[in-house]
Design an enzyme around this catalytic site. Sequence first.
Site, mmCIF file in Angstrom:
data_model
loop_
_atom_site.group_PDB
_atom_site.id
_atom_site.type_symbol
_atom_site.label_atom_id
_atom_site.label_comp_id
_atom_site.label_asym_id
_atom_site.label_seq_id
_atom_site.Cartn_x
_atom_site.Cartn_y
_atom_site.Cartn_z
ATOM 1 N N THR A 190 0.805 -1.227 0.000
ATOM 2 C CA THR A 190 0.000 0.000 0.000
ATOM 3 C C THR A 190 0.835 1.273 0.000
ATOM 4 O O THR A 190 0.309 2.350 -0.241
ATOM 5 C CB THR A 190 -0.897 0.060 1.248
ATOM 6 O OG1 THR A 190 -0.077 0.091 2.428
ATOM 7 C CG2 THR A 190 -1.847 -1.117 1.330
ATOM 8 N N SER A 205 3.115 -5.413 3.462
ATOM 9 C CA SER A 205 2.093 -5.600 4.490
ATOM 10 C C SER A 205 1.668 -7.063 4.481
ATOM 11 O O SER A 205 1.885 -7.780 3.502
ATOM 12 C CB SER A 205 0.878 -4.710 4.212
ATOM 13 O OG SER A 205 1.236 -3.349 4.157
ATOM 14 N N GLY A 206 1.013 -7.495 5.584
ATOM 15 C CA GLY A 206 0.524 -8.871 5.606
ATOM 16 C C GLY A 206 0.470 -9.506 6.979
ATOM 17 O O GLY A 206 0.803 -10.688 7.103
ATOM 18 N N ASN A 265 3.911 -4.827 13.908
ATOM 19 C CA ASN A 265 3.775 -5.719 15.053
ATOM 20 C C ASN A 265 4.235 -7.139 14.737
ATOM 21 O O ASN A 265 4.285 -7.553 13.581
ATOM 22 C CB ASN A 265 2.312 -5.758 15.508
ATOM 23 C CG ASN A 265 1.381 -6.103 14.363
ATOM 24 O OD1 ASN A 265 0.963 -5.221 13.622
ATOM 25 N ND2 ASN A 265 1.060 -7.381 14.193
ATOM 26 N N ASP A 308 -1.073 -5.073 18.662
ATOM 27 C CA ASP A 308 -1.133 -4.605 17.279
ATOM 28 C C ASP A 308 -0.718 -3.140 17.145
ATOM 29 O O ASP A 308 -1.286 -2.397 16.367
ATOM 30 C CB ASP A 308 -2.537 -4.807 16.689
ATOM 31 C CG ASP A 308 -2.577 -4.515 15.190
ATOM 32 O OD1 ASP A 308 -1.582 -4.793 14.502
ATOM 33 O OD2 ASP A 308 -3.603 -3.981 14.709
ATOM 34 N N ASP A 310 1.758 -1.174 15.613
ATOM 35 C CA ASP A 310 2.847 -0.918 14.680
ATOM 36 C C ASP A 310 3.625 0.326 15.099
ATOM 37 O O ASP A 310 3.054 1.276 15.638
ATOM 38 C CB ASP A 310 2.295 -0.641 13.274
ATOM 39 C CG ASP A 310 1.496 -1.799 12.732
ATOM 40 O OD1 ASP A 310 2.070 -2.856 12.524
ATOM 41 O OD2 ASP A 310 0.281 -1.616 12.519
#
Length: 541
Positions: A190, A205-206, A265, A308, A310
């Site tokens: 993204t 991302s993922g 994270n 979570d 980040d």
Amino acid sequence: MLTQLSTLKFVHTNIGAHLFKHLKFALVFAASAFAFVDAHSLAGQNPDNNQLLHPPKDSWPGYHGDYSGRRHSPLTQIAPGNVNSLSMAWAFQTNQQAEIKSSPLLVDGVLYFTVPDNIWAVDARSGYTIWHYNHPTTEGLHIGHRGVAMYKGWLYFVTPDAHLISLDAKDGSVRWTKVIADVHQGYWTTLAPLVIHDHVIVGVSGDFDNLAGYLRSYDPETGETQWQWNSTPPLGTPNSTTGGMTWMTGTYDSELNLMYWGTGNPTPVLNGTTRPGPNPWTCSIVALNPDTGTLVWGFQVSPHDTHDWDAVETPVLVDADFRGTPRKMLMQTSRNGYFFVLDRTNGKSLLTVPYGPTNWSLGIDKEGRPIPNPDKEPKPDGRIIAPDEGGMTNYRSPSFDTKNGLFIVDAHPSWSLYFAKPADGDYGWAGADYDLWGKGVIEAIDYQTGKLRWTHEVGPNGSGAGVLTTDSGLTFTGDAFGNVLALDSSNGKTLWHVGTGAAIDSSPISYELDGRQYIVTSSGGVLFAWALPSSEPIAKP
């Protein structure tokens, strides 16, 4: 021309009355600017390393504007004394369901902006379409898109199915396509790439799956991979974690030749039992050599994260005195609720302080890192945690106001209920969380102390708008009700606002063309350009 201009009346049925007041002005201005399309929009479009390092006032050539991440404009034409006369210069309707989350680029009078699978090149004086590129995908997560990078006439664009595409900036034709990651494993992309020298740097991302995060550098001419830095070990490494996704754009110090990037994270996200220890380099700020991908230092803002949070928020670079000593600093308002000031030459902590409600740590260790409280990890009977899973802030960009020495951020004081669910195992999310309460607040942080100089509430649940400051003393942002705001940077008071009719989920930019300053914002699927009327007296610096 008529087709494009006709879209202006369809911007939103509930658009603010202020916009309609200026619609006639916008149409007249757009028509008069049409003549500039051939002369300006299709010009050289050739930003080089020097322009990326020192952008002129008629340019915004990178995601952050320049490499520092400060998102501060030196322009002064729009000032506290005349900002209440700001009006719409033009509006561009994407006709897409996706909201604009990208930060536009401006080079040679052309704006480039995105939503997933789409790029537009638009004349920055009129909003007239020069070209539109569509890369239709059904795979990958279409959660949003941050924008493009540009270098020597070429654009670089990532896709939801994790490809890097190079386009000709003049006409949008495809030059080459490369695979960044395997979408079938659970990766997607993204971010707006970062160009440093002859490197196009992208991240992945993922974190719905147990996958390793990484940064990868590509040759801007050929698209060949130059290096890859992995933030976590491969899946299956004993007593280690996966995760550490790199889904936001970093910053760069040319004197040190170091780039700075935030990582995401660890996974499994909420269940930390299978990944003992601090889990480097997840939830960290890392400094890498952009020529080799070598890690120079790392600072972990959330050791062993189980919420979570980040740490991909913009690492902002500031050169100034810190408590009487000249420093090359890095500042971050992290998602975990703490404001960090680091010496960016070595990653050593100068200041760590919360900038909103936080209840998950036992204090700060001698290295300046928060100490996680084991009792605040998700439990079967639930734990009330501040901030919530969305964090005290998120992808929206902050700004560093160089005139007032303030770090200004769209913050999100909030509380959430976290659960551990043994049945969810040790893969992917591995738990659950439920938002309880939150609000949006623009906060001006004194970087010397971490104390709040002023605050400005922007509504329940929060706003997705980033922040832009200017040398004239203005702060531009948005609220939870779809209003664009201009605040006095010295005290946070509202000087101007206008309703747009939809949520604002991008960060403002500013530029000057033909002696006229513009502020560009978005709302839903519409891009807006704001300027002073031509007859308005120009503010003196």
